[in-house]
Design an enzyme around this catalytic site. Structure first.
Site, PDB file in Angstrom:
ATOM      1  N   ASP A 178       0.857  -1.181   0.000  1.00  0.00           N
ATOM      2  CA  ASP A 178       0.000   0.000   0.000  1.00  0.00           C
ATOM      3  C   ASP A 178       0.895   1.233   0.000  1.00  0.00           C
ATOM      4  O   ASP A 178       2.123   1.111  -0.095  1.00  0.00           O
ATOM      5  CB  ASP A 178      -0.952  -0.005   1.197  1.00  0.00           C
ATOM      6  CG  ASP A 178      -2.304   0.617   0.842  1.00  0.00           C
ATOM      7  OD1 ASP A 178      -2.326   1.829   0.557  1.00  0.00           O
ATOM      8  OD2 ASP A 178      -3.306  -0.111   0.820  1.00  0.00           O
ATOM      9  N   HIS A 249      -2.826   3.381  -4.446  1.00  0.00           N
ATOM     10  CA  HIS A 249      -2.277   2.807  -3.215  1.00  0.00           C
ATOM     11  C   HIS A 249      -0.882   2.226  -3.466  1.00  0.00           C
ATOM     12  O   HIS A 249      -0.554   1.131  -3.005  1.00  0.00           O
ATOM     13  CB  HIS A 249      -3.208   1.721  -2.674  1.00  0.00           C
ATOM     14  CG  HIS A 249      -4.446   2.269  -2.021  1.00  0.00           C
ATOM     15  ND1 HIS A 249      -4.417   3.020  -0.865  1.00  0.00           N
ATOM     16  CD2 HIS A 249      -5.764   2.172  -2.372  1.00  0.00           C
ATOM     17  CE1 HIS A 249      -5.660   3.346  -0.522  1.00  0.00           C
ATOM     18  NE2 HIS A 249      -6.500   2.861  -1.433  1.00  0.00           N
ATOM     19  N   GLU A 311      -9.919   2.814  -4.997  1.00  0.00           N
ATOM     20  CA  GLU A 311      -9.584   4.182  -4.596  1.00  0.00           C
ATOM     21  C   GLU A 311      -8.404   4.748  -5.402  1.00  0.00           C
ATOM     22  O   GLU A 311      -7.480   5.340  -4.861  1.00  0.00           O
ATOM     23  CB  GLU A 311      -9.268   4.226  -3.096  1.00  0.00           C
ATOM     24  CG  GLU A 311     -10.457   3.830  -2.222  1.00  0.00           C
ATOM     25  CD  GLU A 311     -10.133   3.850  -0.745  1.00  0.00           C
ATOM     26  OE1 GLU A 311     -11.038   4.142   0.065  1.00  0.00           O
ATOM     27  OE2 GLU A 311      -8.982   3.547  -0.384  1.00  0.00           O
TER      28      GLU A 311
END
Length: 528
Positions: A178, A249, A311
């Site tokens: 991440d 990410h 995201e």
């Protein structure tokens, strides 16, 4: 319900008329060749708790017998357990079924059977006379553990795997990369762990403006560590599904190799939430990640490989010459289709190697890759859409599946993230949305809970947030019959004594626990 409490609740349970099987130093265990792994596991676990040797038997001379019989009509992962005065018999449809039968057998004993060392002065151990027939509702019974935000050392991860196995869960979705850390060694790209596995400090809590702890944090698993973790899980019939997050990410990777990014060089992320940093879409970046996945596939035999896809910010792509040129060259409509194009490159890559791409439901945006399986987290809508389009789905909506969410509305919650998610909320949620009940339910592989660790920096804090909510989830994905929380609650209270024996520092649920009402029970005292 008999005096013992099984969790998850089996499909069929009947008590027998016999006195049960008393375990002694001469109690022997035998297994056919397909059940040898469970034989070794059961001997080690029961031996550690009872101090008994459980020597290997020879066919009928063994009091505990394990076997695999695919013709027994038990169904995938199903088992039958019979205990009477003569012995205990576990028959599984497959090796996994035998293992789950052995887990049930261990739950028939007192909670101290889950200890790692025998208690001094223990009396005797008796398996009650029962007949259990059981099999799971779903094939995917999972838990996602985020080790990127806060690293969990190997010994803690192996302990976590044991706890999943105890609850008859069979998928560990391991979130390895991440913005805030890269946790798996990739030999051809050593800076991913030399640089990407370490950050200078971490955000504390979720307040604004952010506050930082001033403490470096990091760690990673070597490839030998991963092999050990995967083998340890496989011996307990758990598949480890790796996640390498792309194209968002990804700041830890960009910190290690700045040429992967779209902007100026960055450090490994120290803030939580969505960070604007994104991978560029050049051929060089695609080749880099193909090299990463080449090594990941060697380490993880899982059919499914997660590429994240969630995201993904588009701001840098909107002003990137490389991204805009790719949109024109590929005839794409916008940045959403660019993300879909990026994901499709790895869907094709994985399909060529006999694997399946798994991604969070944002991979629906801009068009879903042909072979993709969807993790439906932003509610159930993504899963419903994917199932209706003929794609497999794993349900994990935030409202009922996110174990980083607060457990009550009390002001003393450690970090009040998200909405309130109680043990009862987890238990009463059904993985199959009502919109799919009539058509499309067959596309729901199962469900998982997600343990995001921004605010869990120790195994103790993971215990507190995960249990007993994970115990409730285990029954939702295993038990086929109608479930009632009022019936589950007494069994859960008994089950907490097993967690105590294992040293799990769970959040005590509301209401008195059974041994708190009976302070004289030997070997137990109220929790502090």
């Amino acid at each position: 319900m008999p005096a013992f409490s099984l969790l998850p609740r089996p499909a069929e349970l009947a008590t027998g008329a016999y006195d049960g099987l008393v375990l002694t130093p001469s109690t022997r265990i035998d297994a056919d060749s397909a059940a040898r792994g469970t034989e070794a596991w059961l001997r080690a676990e029961l031996g550690a708790a009872t101090g008994l040797p459980f020597p290997r038997g020879d066919g009928e001379s063994a009091q505990i017998r394990l076997s695999v019989d695919a013709a027994a009509g038990l169904g995938t992962e199903g088992y039958r357990l019979i205990v009477d005065g003569e012995g205990a018999l576990i028959v599984g449809n497959d090796p996994a079924g035998v293992f789950y039968g052995a887990q049930t057998l261990r739950q028939l004993l007192p909670p101290n059977a889950f200890r790692r060392a025998p208690l001094a002065g223990a009396a005797h151990w008796t398996l009650p006379s029962v007949r259990v027939t059981d099999r799971p509702r779903f094939a995917w019974r999972g838990c996602m553990l985020d080790v990127a935000r806060h690293f969990m050392p190997k010994h803690g991860l192996l302990r976590f795997i044991d706890l999943l196995a105890m609850h008859k869960l069979n998928v560990l979705h391991l979130h390895l990369t991440d913005d805030q850390g890269w946790r798996v060694e990739i030999k051809r790209y050593p800076r991913l762990t030399e640089v990407g596995a370490w950050r200078a400090e971490s955000q504390v809590g979720a307040g604004q403006p952010p506050v930082y702890d001033g403490r470096p944090h990091g760690g990673f698993y070597t490839q030998d560590d991963i092999r050990e973790i995967v083998a340890y899980a496989a011996a307990r019939h758990i598949t480890v599904v790796p996640e390498i997050d792309i194209p968002g990410h990804s700041q830890a990777a960009i910190a290690a190799y700045p040429e992967l990014g779209e902007g100026d060089p960055v450090d490994v992320g120290r803030d939580w939430g969505v960070i604007e940093t994104v991978l560029n879409v050049s051929d060089t970046t695609l080749d880099f990640y193909r090299g990463v996945f080449d090594e990941v596939l060697e380490l993880f035999p899982s059919r499914y490989v997660c590429v994240g896809g969630d995201e993904c910010p588009k701001k840098q792509w909107r002003t990137s010459e490389t991204a805009q040129r790719r949109i024109r060259e590929e005839g794409l409509a916008d940045e959403d289709e660019l993300q879909s194009w990026f994901i499709r490159q790895f869907d094709a890559y994985l399909a060529e190697r006999g694997r399946r791409l798994l991604g969070w439901d944002e991979i629906l945006e801009g068009g879903l890759a042909e072979g993709a399986t969807v993790l439906s987290w932003r509610g159930t809508e993504g899963g419903i859409a994917a199932a209706r389009a003929g794609h497999d789905v794993v349900m994990c909506p935030t409202a009922t599946s996110y174990l980083d969410y607060r457990q009550s509305a009390d002001p003393d919650e450690p970090v009040p993230v998200g909405t309130v998610l109680t043990t009862a909320d987890v238990y009463t949620a059904d993985p199959v949305p009502p919109e799919l009940a009539a058509s499309g339910a067959d596309r729901v592989l199962g469900a998982q809970v997600n343990v995001w660790t921004e605010h869990m920096d120790t195994p103790r804090s993971v215990d507190f947030m995960v249990f007993p909510r994970l115990s409730a989830f285990a029954e939702t994905v295993w038990t086929r019959d109608t479930r009632e929380y009022a019936e589950f609650w007494p069994r859960l209270r008994d089950h907490l004594r097993r967690l105590d024996a294992l040293g799990v520092e769970y959040r005590p649920p509301a209401g008195p626990l059974p041994w708190q009402r009976r302070p004289g029970v030997a070997g137990w005292s109220p929790r502090s």
